[in-house]
Design an enzyme around this catalytic site. Structure first.
Site, PDB file in Angstrom:
ATOM      1  N   HIS A 156     -26.148 -27.870 -13.664  1.00 43.09           N
ATOM      2  CA  HIS A 156     -25.519 -26.685 -14.151  1.00 43.09           C
ATOM      3  C   HIS A 156     -26.288 -25.390 -13.923  1.00 43.09           C
ATOM      4  O   HIS A 156     -25.937 -24.273 -14.482  1.00 43.09           O
ATOM      5  CB  HIS A 156     -24.910 -26.687 -15.332  1.00 43.09           C
ATOM      6  N   LYS A 283     -37.855  -3.696  -0.508  1.00 41.87           N
ATOM      7  CA  LYS A 283     -37.316  -4.814  -0.533  1.00 41.87           C
ATOM      8  C   LYS A 283     -37.735  -5.907   0.696  1.00 41.87           C
ATOM      9  O   LYS A 283     -38.411  -5.268   1.568  1.00 41.87           O
ATOM     10  CB  LYS A 283     -35.621  -4.427   0.066  1.00 41.87           C
ATOM     11  N   GLU A 290     -29.956 -16.750   4.133  1.00 37.51           N
ATOM     12  CA  GLU A 290     -28.642 -16.427   4.001  1.00 37.51           C
ATOM     13  C   GLU A 290     -27.695 -16.366   5.126  1.00 37.51           C
ATOM     14  O   GLU A 290     -26.700 -17.239   5.420  1.00 37.51           O
ATOM     15  CB  GLU A 290     -28.661 -14.674   3.623  1.00 37.51           C
TER      16      GLU A 290
END
Ligand code: ARG
Length: 459
Positions: A156, A283, A290
């Site tokens: 989970h 960043k 992705e």
């Protein structure tokens, strides 16, 4: 407009219709296989006395010339031909004259395209298999280096029990190994040659189909000429296997993305496999992972698309089937590209073992072991579960871990606790004592790593 037909027509094809119908824009991808199939076909025709030996030799020389010129860039495959079959045949006739007109004897574009697609898919399966093997070798290497790199195992997405990085990677080894197995099964089942099925009903020429099949490395000829020209099951199986590979890569990507966040910091993706932001200077984004996750959608889409295309097609060949090509080509290229890139990213990625280990220490991943400790002292498991639950609550209120508790504190909750509780809840012991087959303990993992090595040597 260069077409192989037209005798029974009194009008030119409308240009829009021509464009709509033509497949040269994409089926040129298998020009090599088209020529390979034609060479086998004329070799068989000559053996059967349907072509003269000189004709065969002329045709083969012409076909090899076309192949050479296309490969060298001297001959361009252009939109003036309807499809790759017309391109090759027209060029052959231009080169060698009348003998070229005999190439298509005893053959239809229906069995020809069925053959070309199978030959192409076979080649691609072998290439993809190599790429998957490299990925497995990379995973295996990480496993070998991280037998004692502790990290939390999750359920989970909540910390559950401590494991090792080797063990976590081992799960992906199993997945990609099954993927290779699926490709192998598909290859074996599809490896029957459709050439000689004609348009749908075979031919009256005395073709030796077994011989053509043998020349092209098939296990034999297909056994029903209608099915031969209209079977696309193997593409559906392949797209399904490709979808499963993407599903695995996508799950793996998702983990890399999570592990790479500022919050987790379990890994650092190499600069060469990261991208920056046009506005936020700090960043470093995991775009490759992705994109792999994102491209999974188009491969699933190809599977659904071909399944849907095939569902309403009466026997035998129908033009709908031309739609299989772009979808399959795109899916294969996507999976090959994603697998290779993912491997590169994984191979250069840094695992921050101390961060992983600290994370496993916090979060009560040893709570099950504490309960098992009580069971070892004769406490029924359900009672032990309750006692440790209270203990966890006690620790949470004080922001400490089980290892930090004093023996008196343990004893206050249950007198059964002794000094050896510290041994039982030490993270190292929690992992290393798990040595049943498939478990994360180093002894168990060594057996798996050895089996993986054996597999990679043999396959
Ligand atoms: N371009 C066609 C395809 O991909 C080749 C077969 C053409 N056969 C025909 N009868 N029109 O399916």
């Amino acid at each position: 407009m260069a077409q192989l037909w037209g005798g029974r027509f009194t009008k030119e094809t409308d240009q829009l219709v021509y464009n709509f119908n033509a497949s040269i824009g994409f089926d040129q991808k298998f020009y090599r296989q088209d020529i390979q199939g034609s060479i086998a076909h004329v070799t068989m025709l000559a053996k059967q006395g349907i072509l003269k030996t000189e004709e065969r030799d002329q045709i083969i020389k012409g076909l090899k010339g076309i192949l050479e010129d296309v490969e060298s860039g001297k001959l361009k495959i252009t939109a003036e031909y309807e499809d790759i079959h017309s391109f090759v045949e027209s060029n052959l006739i231009d080169r060698i004259g009348d003998a070229g007109k005999k190439l298509h004897t005893g053959r239809s574009r229906n069995d020809q395209v069925a053959l070309d697609m199978k030959l192409y898919v076979r080649d691609e399966i072998m290439q993809l298999d190599d790429i998957l093997k490299t990925l497995l070798e990379t995973v295996e290497k990480i496993m070998e280096e991280n037998l004692h790199t502790y990290m939390p195992g999750f359920t989970h997405l909540q910390k559950a029990q401590p494991i090792t990085l080797a063990h976590h990677m081992g799960a992906y080894f199993e997945m990609f190994r099954r993927d290779r197995g699926r490709l192998k099964d598909i290859f074996k089942r599809m490896n029957l040659c459709p050439l000689g099925a004609g348009a749908l009903a075979g031919t009256t020429y005395p073709l030796d189909r077994a011989y053509t099949a043998e020349l092209l490395g098939f296990d034999g000829p297909t056994l029903n000429s209608m099915d031969s020209v209209s079977d696309r099951d193997y593409l559906i199986e392949l797209l399904s296997a490709l979808s499963t590979i993407m599903m695995h890569l996508s799950r793996f990507s998702e983990e890399v993305i999570i592990w790479n966040t500022n919050e987790y910091q379990f890994v650092e993706i190499d600069d060469a496999y990261s991208t920056g932001s046009s506005i936020m200077p700090q960043k470093k984004n995991p775009d490759i992972a992705e994109l792999v996750r994102g491209k999974t959608g188009r491969v699933y889409g190809a599977l659904m698309s071909v399944l849907t295309t095939m569902k309403g097609i009466p026997l035998a060949y129908n033009k709908d089937m031309q739609e299989d090509k772009e979808l399959t080509f795109d899916a294969i290229d996507t999976v090959k590209g994603c697998t290779a890139l993912f491997t590169g990213m994984l191979d250069t990625m840094k695992f921050r073992s101390q961060v992983m280990e600290n994370s496993a220490r916090n979060g009560f991943t040893n709570a099950t072991d504490a309960a098992d400790y009580l069971v070892g002292k004769g406490v029924p498991f359900r009672d032990a579960h309750g006692i440790i639950g209270r203990l966890v609550l006690y620790c949470m209120e004080r922001k400490i871990s089980l290892d930090d508790m004093k023996l008196e504190e343990y004893k206050a909750i249950s007198p059964v606790f002794e000094e050896d509780i510290y041994d039982a809840v030490s993270m190292k012991n929690c992992v290393e004592r798990r040595n049943t087959i498939g478990a994360p303990g180093a002894e168990a993992m060594k057996v798996v790593i050895e089996e993986n090595r054996r597999y990679l040597r043999k396959n």
